[in-house]
Motif scaffolding. Sequence first.
Motif, mmCIF file in Angstrom:
data_model
loop_
_atom_site.group_PDB
_atom_site.id
_atom_site.type_symbol
_atom_site.label_atom_id
_atom_site.label_comp_id
_atom_site.label_asym_id
_atom_site.label_seq_id
_atom_site.Cartn_x
_atom_site.Cartn_y
_atom_site.Cartn_z
ATOM 1 N N TYR A 194 31.212 30.085 100.924
ATOM 2 C CA TYR A 194 30.557 28.859 100.447
ATOM 3 C C TYR A 194 31.544 27.911 99.763
ATOM 4 O O TYR A 194 31.694 26.747 100.139
ATOM 5 N N SER A 195 32.241 28.405 98.766
ATOM 6 C CA SER A 195 33.171 27.554 98.014
ATOM 7 C C SER A 195 34.324 27.084 98.885
ATOM 8 O O SER A 195 34.801 25.952 98.737
ATOM 9 N N ILE A 196 34.756 27.943 99.779
ATOM 10 C CA ILE A 196 35.868 27.588 100.663
ATOM 11 C C ILE A 196 35.511 26.381 101.516
ATOM 12 O O ILE A 196 36.253 25.389 101.576
ATOM 13 N N LEU A 197 34.353 26.449 102.178
ATOM 14 C CA LEU A 197 33.941 25.352 103.061
ATOM 15 C C LEU A 197 33.638 24.084 102.275
ATOM 16 O O LEU A 197 34.025 22.987 102.680
ATOM 17 N N GLN A 198 32.942 24.220 101.149
ATOM 18 C CA GLN A 198 32.583 23.044 100.358
ATOM 19 C C GLN A 198 33.816 22.336 99.820
ATOM 20 O O GLN A 198 33.840 21.115 99.680
ATOM 21 N N THR A 199 34.847 23.121 99.517
ATOM 22 C CA THR A 199 36.079 22.529 98.988
ATOM 23 C C THR A 199 36.942 21.936 100.102
ATOM 24 O O THR A 199 37.460 20.818 99.972
ATOM 25 N N ALA A 200 37.069 22.665 101.190
ATOM 26 C CA ALA A 200 37.967 22.240 102.267
ATOM 27 C C ALA A 200 37.416 21.074 103.068
ATOM 28 O O ALA A 200 38.178 20.203 103.509
ATOM 29 N N LEU A 201 36.086 21.055 103.270
ATOM 30 C CA LEU A 201 35.487 20.058 104.166
ATOM 31 C C LEU A 201 34.263 19.416 103.512
ATOM 32 O O LEU A 201 33.130 19.866 103.708
ATOM 33 N N PRO A 202 34.460 18.362 102.743
ATOM 34 C CA PRO A 202 33.335 17.734 102.056
ATOM 35 C C PRO A 202 32.309 17.120 103.009
ATOM 36 O O PRO A 202 31.151 16.909 102.637
ATOM 37 N N GLU A 203 32.707 16.843 104.253
ATOM 38 C CA GLU A 203 31.768 16.239 105.212
ATOM 39 C C GLU A 203 30.801 17.264 105.806
ATOM 40 O O GLU A 203 29.819 16.886 106.465
ATOM 41 N N VAL A 204 31.070 18.546 105.610
ATOM 42 C CA VAL A 204 30.291 19.611 106.244
ATOM 43 C C VAL A 204 29.255 20.183 105.282
ATOM 44 O O VAL A 204 29.547 20.417 104.107
ATOM 45 N N MET A 205 28.048 20.407 105.797
ATOM 46 C CA MET A 205 27.019 21.114 105.021
ATOM 47 C C MET A 205 27.211 22.618 105.202
ATOM 48 O O MET A 205 27.686 23.062 106.251
ATOM 49 N N VAL A 206 26.838 23.390 104.194
ATOM 50 C CA VAL A 206 27.071 24.833 104.235
ATOM 51 C C VAL A 206 25.795 25.579 103.844
ATOM 52 O O VAL A 206 25.150 25.251 102.845
ATOM 53 N N ILE A 207 25.453 26.565 104.637
ATOM 54 C CA ILE A 207 24.400 27.516 104.273
ATOM 55 C C ILE A 207 24.980 28.918 104.405
ATOM 56 O O ILE A 207 25.931 29.136 105.167
ATOM 57 N N THR A 208 24.425 29.844 103.648
ATOM 58 C CA THR A 208 25.041 31.171 103.604
ATOM 59 C C THR A 208 24.099 32.269 104.039
ATOM 60 O O THR A 208 22.874 32.162 103.934
ATOM 61 N N ASP A 209 24.712 33.321 104.508
ATOM 62 C CA ASP A 209 24.021 34.548 104.896
ATOM 63 C C ASP A 209 23.654 35.316 103.620
ATOM 64 O O ASP A 209 24.163 35.034 102.526
ATOM 65 N N SER A 210 22.808 36.315 103.763
ATOM 66 C CA SER A 210 22.435 37.144 102.615
ATOM 67 C C SER A 210 23.572 38.075 102.192
ATOM 68 O O SER A 210 23.637 38.519 101.053
ATOM 69 N N ASN A 211 24.500 38.348 103.115
ATOM 70 C CA ASN A 211 25.611 39.259 102.839
ATOM 71 C C ASN A 211 26.780 38.501 102.210
ATOM 72 O O ASN A 211 27.051 37.357 102.554
ATOM 73 N N GLU A 212 27.470 39.168 101.317
ATOM 74 C CA GLU A 212 28.575 38.533 100.614
ATOM 75 C C GLU A 212 29.805 38.353 101.496
ATOM 76 O O GLU A 212 30.431 37.286 101.510
ATOM 77 N N ASP A 213 30.187 39.400 102.270
ATOM 78 C CA ASP A 213 31.477 39.418 102.954
ATOM 79 C C ASP A 213 31.407 39.278 104.468
ATOM 80 O O ASP A 213 32.442 39.105 105.121
ATOM 81 N N MET A 214 30.227 39.400 105.030
ATOM 82 C CA MET A 214 30.115 39.343 106.494
ATOM 83 C C MET A 214 28.763 38.748 106.877
ATOM 84 O O MET A 214 27.863 38.598 106.044
#
Length: 514
Positions: free
Chosen positions: A287-307
């Motif tokens: 989550y933080s990686i994508l939000q920081t690297a690509l501000p133009e991209v929306m991010v949603i996450t899986d229930s799992n932390e690592d995969m």
Amino acid sequence: MKLYSTKQIYKADQISIKKEEIVSDELMERAALQLFNWIHLRMQGAPVKIHLFCGIGNNGGDGIALARHLFDHGYNISVYVINYNEKRSKDFLINLERLKTRKCWPSFMSSEDELPEIGKDDIIVDGIFGIGLNRTPDVWVAKIIQHLNKSEAFILSIDIPSGLFTDQGPENLEAIIKSNFVLSFQTPKLVFFLPQTGPFIEQWEVLDIGLDPEYLMATETDYELIGKNEALSVYKPREKYTHKGTYGHALIIGGSYGKMGAVCLTTNAALHAGSGLVTAYVPKIGYSILQTALPEVMVITDSNEDMLESMEFDLEPTVVGIGVGMGTNDKTVAGFTNFLNKNNLPLVLDADALNILSKNKTLLKKIPKNTILTPHPKELERLIGTWKDDFEKLGKVKKFTKKYKCIVVIKGAHTIVVQNDKGYVNTTGNPGMATAGSGDVLTGIITGLLAQGYSALNAAIFGVYLHGKAGDIAVESTGYQSLVASSLIKSIGSAYIDLFKIPEQPVAEEPKEQ
């Protein structure tokens, strides 16, 4: 540009001869003149030794006719006829007699003859075998070919490097001419672009010998060559009164611990390809990686932390690109299976999505029609099995696409897009693109094009072209070794702009004042 088979070229010859009411040796003379003009334009009578090695078929006839024109214009030539058979083509014999009337006497070579001495500054014209070759050359002829290859002289092949088959893989790689330049009549040959045979052709150019244009236009071919003109024909221009929703919503599903960079590359490429909206579906760690690297991209996450595990989401994207950096953990496999069971959206499948499918082939029946698969060679092998040569590989891919109603992008130096019985051979790209993440960028470009409303086939063809052109533009400033995937993304815009560039015309010199 269409890539014609041997049978189609022979038929074009026959139709042209009949329509123009000429005899076959006149068509050979036309080809020989084109060859001579190409050489003469570049050499301008330079006193370089030219060795012409000619077979006894029509390719050899082209070489003998060329020798006559070179001789008439004062070039320093030696002509060798390779006597590999008792049969002679009629047009070869006609041109042999014409050469003899100039008192230019070829050396007839058989298995007992010594090999001629060739200097490294000489030129070799290869006219031993043509497109009709259907068996491996005899051992003694192969030795001549090896002698020519080791000479270090510049080798110019007529139509095709001698020893190559046009419609099947080679049996003896030591019996094929390694050409510095091939002058191919009317059209390049498919073998110029395949991994196994392409290395025998350093450069090529097409010579138009005036085969019947009506037949050539009307004839469907199994393969087409994709260049700028073909890419332009599928390009979809943007209209003024549109908004981001007009250009679709691409969802990129992928990533796992340590492999979030792949998702960054793919989502960024989808944006640069023109998708109106892009969302990344990643493990929580991303989550933080994508939000920081690509501000133009929306991010949603899986229930799992690592995969990735659940692969469930509420949004309704236009297209899904899935597999980059995803991994093949059992939980991920289960989540991917569940996703395929529920999904009816257009798909682009890459990387670990393909690896999961190769281990669970029953899942292939669940992919939607016109799904695009983008395997590299090893991923492709896992999907379709091994192959003995590139022609068998292409045949297996065609069967695969028909069975699963999909499109396969065979990645390589000349990436080939295959759907059913048709293949589209790309002309852009360079060795610098053999770098980590290059395939992730391609997945993003194709997904972004699909989101904008391109058909699946056109998205694959145009996406591969743009990807390669971006690499060609980027490498001009990076060099091959330093080209990285991020550089490809930065050059996608320039690749679009290049579609509309008109080649610069030479500036005429102003007349000097008297």
